[in-house]
Design a protein around this motif. Structure first.
Motif, short mmCIF file in Angstrom:
data_model
loop_
_atom_site.label_atom_id
_atom_site.label_comp_id
_atom_site.label_asym_id
_atom_site.label_seq_id
_atom_site.Cartn_x
_atom_site.Cartn_y
_atom_site.Cartn_z
N ILE A 27 0.84 -1.20 0.00
CA ILE A 27 0.00 0.00 0.00
C ILE A 27 0.88 1.26 0.00
CG2 ILE A 27 -1.54 1.36 1.49
CD1 ILE A 27 -2.95 -1.31 2.17
N LEU A 28 1.90 1.25 0.82
CA LEU A 28 2.78 2.43 0.85
C LEU A 28 3.47 2.66 -0.49
CD1 LEU A 28 4.33 2.09 4.43
CD2 LEU A 28 2.68 3.79 3.64
N LEU A 29 3.88 1.57 -1.12
CA LEU A 29 4.50 1.72 -2.44
C LEU A 29 3.49 2.28 -3.45
CD1 LEU A 29 6.62 -1.57 -2.68
CD2 LEU A 29 7.51 0.77 -2.69
N GLY A 30 2.24 1.79 -3.34
CA GLY A 30 1.18 2.28 -4.23
C GLY A 30 0.94 3.77 -4.03
N ILE A 31 0.89 4.20 -2.77
CA ILE A 31 0.65 5.61 -2.48
C ILE A 31 1.85 6.45 -2.95
CG2 ILE A 31 0.47 7.27 -0.55
CD1 ILE A 31 -1.27 5.13 0.86
N PHE A 32 3.04 5.92 -2.75
CA PHE A 32 4.25 6.63 -3.17
C PHE A 32 4.28 6.80 -4.69
CE2 PHE A 32 8.78 6.60 -4.39
CZ PHE A 32 9.19 7.75 -3.73
N THR A 33 3.99 5.70 -5.41
CA THR A 33 4.00 5.77 -6.88
C THR A 33 2.88 6.69 -7.38
OG1 THR A 33 4.67 3.46 -6.78
CG2 THR A 33 4.15 4.33 -8.96
N GLY A 34 1.72 6.61 -6.71
CA GLY A 34 0.61 7.51 -7.05
C GLY A 34 1.05 8.96 -6.90
N ALA A 334 -5.53 0.90 -7.79
CA ALA A 334 -4.97 -0.18 -8.62
C ALA A 334 -3.49 -0.40 -8.30
CB ALA A 334 -5.15 0.17 -10.10
N LEU A 335 -2.76 0.70 -8.11
CA LEU A 335 -1.33 0.57 -7.78
C LEU A 335 -1.13 -0.16 -6.45
CD1 LEU A 335 -0.03 4.11 -8.82
CD2 LEU A 335 0.70 1.92 -9.80
N CYS A 336 -1.95 0.20 -5.46
CA CYS A 336 -1.85 -0.46 -4.15
C CYS A 336 -2.08 -1.96 -4.30
CB CYS A 336 -2.85 0.13 -3.17
SG CYS A 336 -2.46 1.80 -2.68
#
Lengths: 373, 320
Positions: A27-34, A334-336
């Motif tokens: 989730i953190l990676l998803g938020i970071f990439t977002g 979707a990224l998360c």
């Protein structure tokens, strides 16, 4: 300290290792990439995320929006989660929601002279009955004919969507002369009450949360739950242990469908008070992601559905206040999901390689044994 | 893994700290917000009404906001959120917004709501409705089609017959029969406003049945009908509606089009000229629709011009 880990088999992808640590990292990676994508689109990601946060938590009204949006995700999420537990992918929540809503609409439109609580319960029962019968089709096809349940449920969802389109535009239930395909309005006695003035908060989210707890108990402490889990962990062992796996598969599909149908009924009885064309708009498919991020655990579904709702409600505010594309919230979701899956799959492959190199360690098989326990 | 989580968590905390003081007081006088059912780049009414609002904003210096792709489940929540933020005019762009606008309009009597592409004001003093005249557009299109057909068979293709499209169909048919009562007419739905393949196949099926004039009322799917008539080797021609088919889709077989001035409607809505609690149908008089001529015969052009003046004079009875 080791976090509790387990293995989930994802169709077309394979094994993924699931734990709360993996999920948080994903989730953190998803938020970071977002955040990077928001920056690329020319908006300060810090301001955008702050706006998203405000949109979800600024006031009781904002948080009530989060709860309202979580209602179908909670019910749909458990529906899928039960399937994951039994080793089947019940991806037809979208269709069950439509069919459930149709069932509820049939009994919600006429003035039946019933007290509201009875009328609402009747709507719920008919919705679950309709959706349950609909879910029995892919369940039967999977259990007795070996038809892939992902294909069957998705195809049937399309049938349900087009059937709903006909109901709201060409059937006797349709509102004539409407500016958009919709059913006749529901009777007053069938409508879910608003729990907080100036919001749309209806009892749906609380029903969803209650269902999560109930199914957590059922799956953990009842013979049905044991059979379901055993079938999911090892279908061959389950069969040798005398479990009627075919019947169990149909049952889990039907229960998942009934929960989806209930979710659809709550949406129409609680929000729009009519059946509309395309009223679900992908929430059924999001339920699959909710269940996946939750690792198929009903308690995890509670957190995961709330997280998705925060992103959706906050995403709307983010879009209005900062001009970030309205699709950004969906992209972040979707990224998360992708990162949660990606981290789990990568870890699973890493452990497999380690097992192959050093058969004495057997890390992955250890994790699988742990998961069965 | 723990290190990565720690770094990412720190970034998240930094994000919230940085963003803490972002709020500021903004003058909301004359502010307008628009909620769209589709994307603001859909090359259809979502885009053009949005552009109308932007023109109003640049001319009048008003604050605007929008939310595109608003789903059914989030309509009330988004509209309510905009009302809470103090926008003075909130426009719901599409027939599906009526109920949701009315729900929030009851809660915010000092805010004005506009149900766009609808006619129902729900009996609320702070809710207005506005649309272009589908009836007039249908009538003018019918005159063009009647003067274009050789086989005497004309067809209308639309996504779904909502109230507006049904009205357009009826006035189109009336115009056909006012010119020639023996013209055979059919109207079909493709159930999709933007699926060009579906529209192309539907148009080809009609051409195969001998219909030689097609009248599409679609969004992006109109390109499919344009391609079908262009590919028909002069078996069929097209009379467009909503968009200028010759210009938008480079349709060589277009006899003419009746265009909708969505941009103008969005402009009128955003400038506050329609916030009187009434239902507004913007037709030729208000520059809501226009007739464009491409390959239409001079006789046909004259007939359309006569129909325009007759409609303005109230000599032709069509419901609006």
């Amino acid at each position: 300290m080791r976090t509790k880990q387990k293995i989930i088999k994802v169709p077309f992808i394979g094994d993924l290792i699931y734990s709360s640590g993996h999920t948080i990292l994903g989730i953190l990676l998803g938020i970071f990439t977002g955040g990077l994508l928001i920056a690329i689109s020319g908006v300060n990601p810090f301001l955008a995320y702050a706006s998203m946060f405000r949109g979800a938590f600024n006031s009781l009204q904002s948080f009530s929006n989060v709860l309202v949006r979580s209602s179908p995700l909670l019910l749909g999420g458990i529906g899928v989660a039960i399937g994951i537990k039994s080793g089947v992918w019940n991806t037809g929540i979208e269709g069950y929601m439509y069919i459930g809503a149709i069932g509820a609409t049939i009994v919600a439109i006429p003035e039946l002279g019933l007290p509201p609580i009875i009328h609402i319960l009747l709507c719920f029962i008919v919705a679950m009955l309709f959706a349950g019968l609909w879910g029995a089709i892919p369940g039967y096809l999977r259990a007795y004919k070996g038809v892939n349940e992902v294909t069957a449920t998705i195809m049937l969802s399309y049938v349900a969507i087009y059937f709903t389109n006909w109901i709201v535009s060409g059937s006797p239930l349709a509102q004539e002369g409407a500016y958009f395909p919709m059913s006749l309005p529901f009777a007053e006695s069938s409508l879910l009450s608003i729990l907080m003035k100036g919001t749309s908060l209806h009892p749906g989210p609380f029903i969803g949360l209650l269902m999560c707890i109930i199914f957590h108990i059922i799956l953990k402490y009842t013979p049905f739950g044991f059979r379901t889990r055993m079938l999911g962990y090892n279908p061959f062992a389950a069969q040798y242990a005398g479990i009627n796996s075919k019947k169990q598969i149909v049952m889990t599909m039907v229960i998942g469908a009934m929960l989806g149908g209930l979710g659809g009924a709550i949406e129409v009885l609680g929000l729009k008070h009519r059946l509309y064309m395309e009223f679900v708009t992908g929430v059924g498919y999001e339920s699959v992601a909710v269940a996946l991020v939750a690792g198929g655990e009903p308690i995890g579904v509670m957190l995961s559905a709330l997280f998705f709702s925060i992103l959706k409600v906050g995403g709307a505010t983010m879009s209005i206040e900062t001009g970030v594309s309205s699709s950004m919230a969906s992209i972040i979701i979707a990224l998360c999901v992708l990162f949660v899956i990606g981290v789990g799959v990568a870890d699973s492959k890493r452990l497999k390689k380690r097992d192959e190199k050093d058969p004495g360690k057997k890390t992955l098989s250890f994790k699988m044994e742990e998961a069965v326990k | 893994m723990k290190k990565i989580i720690t770094v990412l968590l720190s970034l998240a905390v930094m994000c919230s700290v940085f963003a803490g003081g972002a709020t500021e007081q903004v003058d909301m006088t004359g502010s307008v917000a628009m909620v769209l059912s589709g994307l603001k780049t859909d090359q259809a009414f979502n885009q053009y009404t949005y552009e109308g609002m932007l023109r109003a904003a640049s001319e009048k210096g008003i604050k605007t906001a929008y939310k595109e792709n608003v789903t059914d489940a989030e309509q009330v929540e988004v509209i309510r959120q905009l009302a809470q933020q103090g926008y003075e005019i909130i426009i719901g762009q599409g027939g599906q917004f009526g109920d949701s606008l009315a729900t929030v309009a009851k809660e915010y009597p000092d805010t004005h709501f506009i149900f766009s592409v609808g006619k129902d004001t729900y009996g609320l003093p702070n809710m207005s409705a506005a649309t272009v005249s589908y009836s007039e557009a249908g009538y003018l299109g019918g005159i063009m089609a009647a003067h274009s057909t050789k086989t005497g068979k004309v067809a209308m293709i639309t996504g779904v017959f909502y109230a507006n499209q049904a009205q357009m169909r009826d006035s189109f048919e009336k115009a056909l029969h006012d010119v020639n009562p023996s013209i055979e007419f059919t109207a079909i739905e493709t159930n999709d406003w933007s699926d060009t393949d579906k529209a192309y196949n539907a148009a080809n099926a009609l051409i195969a049945q001998g219909y030689d004039v097609l009248f599409p009322c679609l969004d992006a799917a109109g390109a499919g009908v344009a391609a079908a008539t262009d590919d028909s080797k002069n078996k069929a021609v097209l009379v467009g509606s909503v968009a200028d088919y010759a210009e938008t889709y480079d349709c060589k077989s277009a006899m003419g089009s009746v265009t909708f001035n969505w941009e103008g409607l969005g402009y009128l809505e955003a400038t506050g000229e329609l916030t009187d609690g009434k239902s507004h149908v913007v037709g030729m008089a208000g520059n809501g629709i226009s007739a464009i001529y491409n390959n239409l015969s001079s006789e046909g052009v004259a007939a359309v011009e006569k129909a325009k003046s007759d409609l303005s004079a109230g000599k032709i009875n069509i419901p609006d």
